[in-house]
Design a protein around this motif. Structure first.
Motif, PDB file in Angstrom:
ATOM      1  N   ILE A  47       4.181   5.691  -5.488  1.00 26.27           N
ATOM      2  CA  ILE A  47       4.135   5.772  -6.952  1.00 26.27           C
ATOM      3  C   ILE A  47       3.069   6.758  -7.397  1.00 26.27           C
ATOM      4  O   ILE A  47       3.276   7.540  -8.330  1.00 26.27           O
ATOM      5  CB  ILE A  47       3.908   4.372  -7.561  1.00 26.27           C
ATOM      6  N   GLY A  48       1.914   6.754  -6.729  1.00 23.80           N
ATOM      7  CA  GLY A  48       0.848   7.693  -7.049  1.00 23.80           C
ATOM      8  C   GLY A  48       1.278   9.134  -6.828  1.00 23.80           C
ATOM      9  O   GLY A  48       0.914  10.024  -7.603  1.00 23.80           O
TER      10      GLY A  48
ATOM     11  N   GLU B   8       0.826  -1.208   0.000  1.00 24.15           N
ATOM     12  CA  GLU B   8       0.000   0.000   0.000  1.00 24.15           C
ATOM     13  C   GLU B   8       0.860   1.257   0.000  1.00 24.15           C
ATOM     14  O   GLU B   8       0.598   2.209  -0.745  1.00 24.15           O
ATOM     15  CB  GLU B   8      -0.924  -0.006   1.216  1.00 24.15           C
ATOM     16  N   ALA B   9       1.911   1.276   0.814  1.00 29.20           N
ATOM     17  CA  ALA B   9       2.811   2.433   0.858  1.00 29.20           C
ATOM     18  C   ALA B   9       3.533   2.614  -0.474  1.00 29.20           C
ATOM     19  O   ALA B   9       3.735   3.747  -0.930  1.00 29.20           O
ATOM     20  CB  ALA B   9       3.823   2.257   1.985  1.00 29.20           C
ATOM     21  N   LEU B  10       3.893   1.512  -1.109  1.00 22.90           N
ATOM     22  CA  LEU B  10       4.554   1.583  -2.410  1.00 22.90           C
ATOM     23  C   LEU B  10       3.629   2.175  -3.463  1.00 22.90           C
ATOM     24  O   LEU B  10       4.018   3.053  -4.237  1.00 22.90           O
ATOM     25  CB  LEU B  10       5.022   0.186  -2.836  1.00 22.90           C
ATOM     26  N   VAL B  11       2.380   1.734  -3.472  1.00 19.95           N
ATOM     27  CA  VAL B  11       1.406   2.263  -4.432  1.00 19.95           C
ATOM     28  C   VAL B  11       1.160   3.745  -4.167  1.00 19.95           C
ATOM     29  O   VAL B  11       1.059   4.547  -5.105  1.00 19.95           O
ATOM     30  CB  VAL B  11       0.090   1.450  -4.377  1.00 19.95           C
TER      31      VAL B  11
END
Length: 126
Positions: free
Chosen positions: A121-122, A115-118
């Motif tokens: 990236i967002g 979730e933190a990675l997404v």
């Protein structure tokens, strides 16, 4: 490491000797040896956690991510231990299901990192 090797080799010979009397005795010796080696490994976990904590302080990582990493490593080791015992006992189907459950558990534990990675990236593309 020498202790682990000596326990492993001596337990193999003892399991072979006991297994020639009765197969269950050999399996019992192998399980006891596996538990002894596993407990020896668990006793060394404090050294690993101290090293990870010092790495965390020097790099400046969040404790949440280190905790998730430690959980994933713990799940992997426990799963592999259980799968090996089941396969040695001749229960490959059970071993396969334990491996599947371990993979699902690791995926569930890693969801906050994903979730933190997404989110990161967002934010880069916003």
């Amino acid at each position: 490491m020498v202790k682990v090797v000596l326990i492993g080799i001596s337990s193999i010979f003892l399991a072979m000797a006991a297994g020639s009397i009765k197969k269950e005795y050999g399996f019992f010796v192998a399980v006891c040896a596996a538990l002894m080696i596993f407990s020896y490994g668990l006793s060394k976990i404090s050294v690993i956690t101290e090293g990870i904590r010092s790495f965390e302080k020097s790099v400046g990582l969040e404790g949440e991510y280190i905790a998730i990493l430690l959980k994933m490593v713990g799940i992997a080791y426990l799963t592999q231990f259980a799968v090996s015992l089941c396969r040695d006992a001749g229960h490959g189907a059970v071993a396969g299901q334990i491996a599947f459950a371990g993979k699902i558990s690791m995926l569930i534990v890693s969801l906050p990192v994903l979730e933190a990675l997404v989110q990161t990236i967002g934010e880069l593309f916003s």
